[in-house]
Design a protein around this motif. Structure first.
Motif, PDB file in Angstrom:
ATOM      1  N   SER A  71       0.850  -1.187   0.000  1.00  0.00           N
ATOM      2  CA  SER A  71       0.000   0.000   0.000  1.00  0.00           C
ATOM      3  C   SER A  71       0.885   1.235   0.000  1.00  0.00           C
ATOM      4  N   ARG A  72       0.283   2.377  -0.233  1.00  0.00           N
ATOM      5  CA  ARG A  72       1.056   3.614  -0.244  1.00  0.00           C
ATOM      6  C   ARG A  72       0.215   4.765   0.279  1.00  0.00           C
ATOM      7  N   ASP A  73       0.910   5.743   0.818  1.00  0.00           N
ATOM      8  CA  ASP A  73       0.285   6.971   1.277  1.00  0.00           C
ATOM      9  C   ASP A  73       1.054   8.114   0.624  1.00  0.00           C
ATOM     10  N   ASN A  74       0.520   8.657  -0.436  1.00  0.00           N
ATOM     11  CA  ASN A  74       1.242   9.691  -1.176  1.00  0.00           C
ATOM     12  C   ASN A  74       1.383  10.981  -0.373  1.00  0.00           C
ATOM     13  N   ALA A  75       0.480  11.217   0.553  1.00  0.00           N
ATOM     14  CA  ALA A  75       0.599  12.412   1.399  1.00  0.00           C
ATOM     15  C   ALA A  75       1.805  12.309   2.330  1.00  0.00           C
ATOM     16  N   LYS A  76       2.190  11.074   2.652  1.00  0.00           N
ATOM     17  CA  LYS A  76       3.335  10.843   3.540  1.00  0.00           C
ATOM     18  C   LYS A  76       4.580  10.383   2.786  1.00  0.00           C
ATOM     19  N   ASN A  77       4.474  10.317   1.463  1.00  0.00           N
ATOM     20  CA  ASN A  77       5.615   9.856   0.650  1.00  0.00           C
ATOM     21  C   ASN A  77       6.135   8.507   1.139  1.00  0.00           C
ATOM     22  N   THR A  78       5.237   7.597   1.420  1.00  0.00           N
ATOM     23  CA  THR A  78       5.626   6.322   2.011  1.00  0.00           C
ATOM     24  C   THR A  78       4.872   5.170   1.355  1.00  0.00           C
ATOM     25  N   VAL A  79       5.593   4.085   1.154  1.00  0.00           N
ATOM     26  CA  VAL A  79       4.983   2.841   0.692  1.00  0.00           C
ATOM     27  C   VAL A  79       5.219   1.790   1.775  1.00  0.00           C
ATOM     28  N   TYR A  80       4.241   0.911   1.928  1.00  0.00           N
ATOM     29  CA  TYR A  80       4.273  -0.083   2.999  1.00  0.00           C
ATOM     30  C   TYR A  80       4.214  -1.497   2.429  1.00  0.00           C
ATOM     31  N   LEU A  81       4.727  -2.430   3.223  1.00  0.00           N
ATOM     32  CA  LEU A  81       4.587  -3.845   2.900  1.00  0.00           C
ATOM     33  C   LEU A  81       4.177  -4.557   4.181  1.00  0.00           C
ATOM     34  N   GLN A  82       2.899  -4.900   4.260  1.00  0.00           N
ATOM     35  CA  GLN A  82       2.397  -5.642   5.413  1.00  0.00           C
ATOM     36  C   GLN A  82       2.573  -7.119   5.144  1.00  0.00           C
ATOM     37  N   MET A  83       3.318  -7.778   6.014  1.00  0.00           N
ATOM     38  CA  MET A  83       3.637  -9.189   5.809  1.00  0.00           C
ATOM     39  C   MET A  83       3.070 -10.002   6.968  1.00  0.00           C
ATOM     40  N   ASN A  84       2.187 -10.920   6.651  1.00  0.00           N
ATOM     41  CA  ASN A  84       1.554 -11.784   7.638  1.00  0.00           C
ATOM     42  C   ASN A  84       1.906 -13.238   7.362  1.00  0.00           C
ATOM     43  N   SER A  85       1.659 -14.090   8.349  1.00  0.00           N
ATOM     44  CA  SER A  85       1.906 -15.531   8.195  1.00  0.00           C
ATOM     45  C   SER A  85       3.292 -15.785   7.631  1.00  0.00           C
ATOM     46  N   LEU A  86       4.278 -15.145   8.206  1.00  0.00           N
ATOM     47  CA  LEU A  86       5.638 -15.228   7.672  1.00  0.00           C
ATOM     48  C   LEU A  86       6.206 -16.624   7.812  1.00  0.00           C
ATOM     49  N   LYS A  87       7.020 -16.988   6.830  1.00  0.00           N
ATOM     50  CA  LYS A  87       7.649 -18.300   6.767  1.00  0.00           C
ATOM     51  C   LYS A  87       9.172 -18.132   6.771  1.00  0.00           C
ATOM     52  N   PRO A  88       9.890 -19.154   7.205  1.00  0.00           N
ATOM     53  CA  PRO A  88      11.362 -19.048   7.155  1.00  0.00           C
ATOM     54  C   PRO A  88      11.886 -18.706   5.762  1.00  0.00           C
ATOM     55  N   GLU A  89      11.209 -19.158   4.732  1.00  0.00           N
ATOM     56  CA  GLU A  89      11.661 -18.861   3.365  1.00  0.00           C
ATOM     57  C   GLU A  89      11.434 -17.409   2.958  1.00  0.00           C
ATOM     58  N   ASP A  90      10.776 -16.637   3.803  1.00  0.00           N
ATOM     59  CA  ASP A  90      10.641 -15.198   3.553  1.00  0.00           C
ATOM     60  C   ASP A  90      11.879 -14.431   4.024  1.00  0.00           C
ATOM     61  N   THR A  91      12.792 -15.117   4.684  1.00  0.00           N
ATOM     62  CA  THR A  91      14.009 -14.469   5.168  1.00  0.00           C
ATOM     63  C   THR A  91      14.825 -13.924   4.010  1.00  0.00           C
ATOM     64  N   ALA A  92      15.135 -12.638   4.079  1.00  0.00           N
ATOM     65  CA  ALA A  92      15.880 -11.969   3.005  1.00  0.00           C
ATOM     66  C   ALA A  92      16.088 -10.511   3.389  1.00  0.00           C
ATOM     67  N   VAL A  93      16.885  -9.833   2.594  1.00  0.00           N
ATOM     68  CA  VAL A  93      16.934  -8.372   2.650  1.00  0.00           C
ATOM     69  C   VAL A  93      15.855  -7.856   1.713  1.00  0.00           C
ATOM     70  N   TYR A  94      15.016  -6.981   2.227  1.00  0.00           N
ATOM     71  CA  TYR A  94      13.914  -6.425   1.455  1.00  0.00           C
ATOM     72  C   TYR A  94      14.262  -5.006   1.014  1.00  0.00           C
ATOM     73  N   TYR A  95      14.043  -4.768  -0.279  1.00  0.00           N
ATOM     74  CA  TYR A  95      14.353  -3.484  -0.878  1.00  0.00           C
ATOM     75  C   TYR A  95      13.096  -2.859  -1.468  1.00  0.00           C
TER      76      TYR A  95
END
Length: 122
Positions: A71-95
């Motif tokens: 999602s994004r909030d253009n008024a705040k110049n910010t983009v978000y990534l909500q991550m649920n039900s995380l798994k070990p294979e989600d381990t990484a550096v996120y860019y």
């Protein structure tokens, strides 16, 4: 020119949640599509999700559909990534990255943040 700074990474147990944020500088943030990518050690940079300039269109990798929301909030110049039900294979550096159009190909993105580490323990 767009400068991007990610935050919100950390260590979480499998099944847990994290919300990543990417704060952008510059007055042109709302004209850019934004993407999230991740890279695990020894692996290529993989597409996670992307969102168009208005937030009206979103795209996801099959591996994260139903668990991750961009999602994004253009008024705040910010983009978000909500991550649920995380798994070990989600381990990484996120860019996060900015491009004129929402692509899944990381080579088509013009600006990148420095990344934030997400570690999911089993």
């Amino acid at each position: 020119q767009v400068q991007l700074v990610e935050s919100g990474g950390g260590l979480v147990q499998a099944g847990g949640s994290l919300r990543l944020s990417c704060a952008a500088s510059g007055r042109t943030f709302s004209s850019y599509a934004m993407g999230w990518f991740r890279q695990a050690p020894g692996k290529e940079r993989d597409f996670v999700a992307a969102i168009n300039w208005s937030g009206g269109a979103t795209y996801y990798a099959d591996s994260v559909k139903g668990r991750i929301t961009i999602s994004r909030d253009n008024a705040k110049n910010t983009v978000y990534l909500q991550m649920n039900s995380l798994k070990p294979e989600d381990t990484a550096v996120y860019y996060c990255a900015a491009a004129r159009t929402a692509y899944s190909d990381y080579l088509k993105y013009d600006y990148w943040g420095q990344g934030t580490q997400v570690t999911v323990s089993s």
